[in-house]
Design a protein around this motif. Structure first.
Motif, PDB file in Angstrom:
ATOM      1  N   GLU A 151      35.127  43.818  40.490  1.00 55.50           N
ATOM      2  CA  GLU A 151      36.406  43.196  40.145  1.00 55.50           C
ATOM      3  C   GLU A 151      36.725  43.352  38.666  1.00 55.50           C
ATOM      4  OE1 GLU A 151      38.748  41.912  41.964  1.00 55.50           O
ATOM      5  OE2 GLU A 151      37.765  42.029  43.919  1.00 55.50           O
ATOM      6  N   HIS A 152      35.708  43.310  37.819  1.00 55.44           N
ATOM      7  CA  HIS A 152      35.960  43.462  36.389  1.00 55.44           C
ATOM      8  C   HIS A 152      36.455  44.872  36.084  1.00 55.44           C
ATOM      9  CE1 HIS A 152      35.128  43.284  31.992  1.00 55.44           C
ATOM     10  NE2 HIS A 152      35.428  42.015  32.172  1.00 55.44           N
ATOM     11  N   ARG A 153      35.938  45.866  36.811  1.00 57.89           N
ATOM     12  CA  ARG A 153      36.423  47.230  36.641  1.00 57.89           C
ATOM     13  C   ARG A 153      37.882  47.349  37.063  1.00 57.89           C
ATOM     14  NH1 ARG A 153      31.101  49.789  39.468  1.00 57.89           N
ATOM     15  NH2 ARG A 153      29.755  49.875  37.634  1.00 57.89           N
ATOM     16  N   ALA A 154      38.280  46.544  38.042  1.00 63.34           N
ATOM     17  CA  ALA A 154      39.660  46.588  38.533  1.00 63.34           C
ATOM     18  C   ALA A 154      40.629  45.864  37.604  1.00 63.34           C
ATOM     19  CB  ALA A 154      39.732  45.970  39.931  1.00 63.34           C
ATOM     20  N   GLY A 155      40.098  45.033  36.712  1.00 58.75           N
ATOM     21  CA  GLY A 155      40.941  44.286  35.785  1.00 58.75           C
ATOM     22  C   GLY A 155      40.140  43.173  35.140  1.00 58.75           C
ATOM     23  N   ALA A 156      40.140  43.123  33.831  1.00 56.77           N
ATOM     24  CA  ALA A 156      39.271  42.193  33.106  1.00 56.77           C
ATOM     25  C   ALA A 156      39.670  40.737  33.337  1.00 56.77           C
ATOM     26  CB  ALA A 156      39.301  42.512  31.619  1.00 56.77           C
ATOM     27  N   TYR A 157      38.701  39.860  33.214  1.00 60.03           N
ATOM     28  CA  TYR A 157      38.905  38.412  33.294  1.00 60.03           C
ATOM     29  C   TYR A 157      37.738  37.738  32.592  1.00 60.03           C
ATOM     30  CZ  TYR A 157      35.596  39.079  37.132  1.00 60.03           C
ATOM     31  OH  TYR A 157      34.501  39.443  37.882  1.00 60.03           O
ATOM     32  N   GLY A 158      37.958  36.496  32.141  1.00 54.06           N
ATOM     33  CA  GLY A 158      36.894  35.714  31.531  1.00 54.06           C
ATOM     34  C   GLY A 158      36.138  34.932  32.588  1.00 54.06           C
ATOM     35  N   CYS A 159      34.887  34.561  32.286  1.00 56.40           N
ATOM     36  CA  CYS A 159      34.073  33.919  33.315  1.00 56.40           C
ATOM     37  C   CYS A 159      32.902  33.181  32.688  1.00 56.40           C
ATOM     38  CB  CYS A 159      33.564  34.982  34.281  1.00 56.40           C
ATOM     39  SG  CYS A 159      32.477  34.371  35.590  1.00 56.40           S
TER      40      CYS A 159
END
Length: 265
Positions: A146-154
């Motif tokens: 999912e991170h490769r598909a679009g960055a997000y914080g976690c």
């Protein structure tokens, strides 16, 4: 003055705290816990959790469907999470994640729910709050895909998983949160994981009413006890308490930027 810290994950809506919330918030402040994030684990309970944050200035909230409830609750909708995130004190998406310890039979539903929460985190810019138990391989795979598909914080909340999952999460720029488990005498290996992590990627929490750290182990946990875990964390990292408190405050405000920016009306 007592150094300021934040309990990045608690459950003030649970019945364990009924009728005592004002006192619990006050006790937390006395121990230096100046903020706390109370977590909604079933979206139908969001109004109650939101009301707690509205009633107490130091309290923020987050919302999601806990993985252990993913099969028994309606599937979360990204638009629903986006709407909840419009509230000024709603600061995170989750907790979500994977739990195969008791609920491995719902693994596919949990994974679908997790991916929906990740999309909501992307769209809102709020950090994802992850619960991971006995699902390290799938967790690392999905977070990475999912991170490769679009960055997000976690943040990996209440982190007590393997060094391999810690490495995968940290490699994506995510944070690890230290709960009372890290303060248990037999948790030396877990403390080593935190000690080896980048210092700008560590948070502290209680997960109260669960997992009270010593000297309250086995009793009801509450946000003020974050201070006990933080003292153990400072020791593990070779810092004095004030340094560790300042470090985790800076980390919290970087990840939970909406909470950092909030001002009472």
């Amino acid at each position: 003055m007592t150094p300021r810290i934040t309990d990045s994950h608690c459950h003030l809506d649970f019945p364990d705290f009924e009728g005592e919330r004002a006192e619990i918030v006050a006790r937390a402040a006395e121990m230096g816990v100046a903020r706390m994030v109370t977590i909604c684990t079933k979206l139908r309970q969001a109004p109650e959790v939101r009301a707690i944050a509205e009633a107490h200035a130091p309290v923020f909230w987050a919302a999601g469907t806990h993985p252990m409830s993913a099969a028994s609750e309606p599937m979360a909708r990204v638009e629903e999470l986006e709407a909840l995130a419009e509230h000024p004190k709603m600061v995170g998406i989750g907790e979500t994640g994977l739990d195969y310890h008791y609920t491995a039979d719902s693994a596919e539903v949990q994974q679908e729910s997790l991916r929906l929460h990740i999309e909501a985190a992307r769209r809102t810019g709020l950090p994802l709050i992850i619960h991971a138990r006995d699902a390290d391989e799938d967790m690392a795979r999905i977070l990475t895909e999912e991170h490769r598909a679009g960055a997000y914080g976690c943040v990996m909340h209440c982190f007590s998983s393997s060094a391999a999952l810690a490495e995968a999460a940290l490699g994506l720029g995510f944070y690890l949160s230290m709960s009372g488990i890290a303060a248990f005498p037999k948790s030396g290996a877990l403390r080593e994981i935190f000690a080896a992590a980048p210092r700008d990627r560590i948070l502290v929490e209680t997960d109260s009413p669960y997992l009270a750290p010593p000297p309250h182990r086995g009793k009801r946990n509450e946000p003020g006890y974050t201070a006990h875990t933080a003292r153990k964390g400072a020791e593990a990292l070779g810092l004095d308490y004030a340094e560790f408190a300042a470090l985790t405050e800076s980390n919290f405000e970087r990840l939970f930027a909406k909470a950092a920016a909030w001002k009472p009306e």
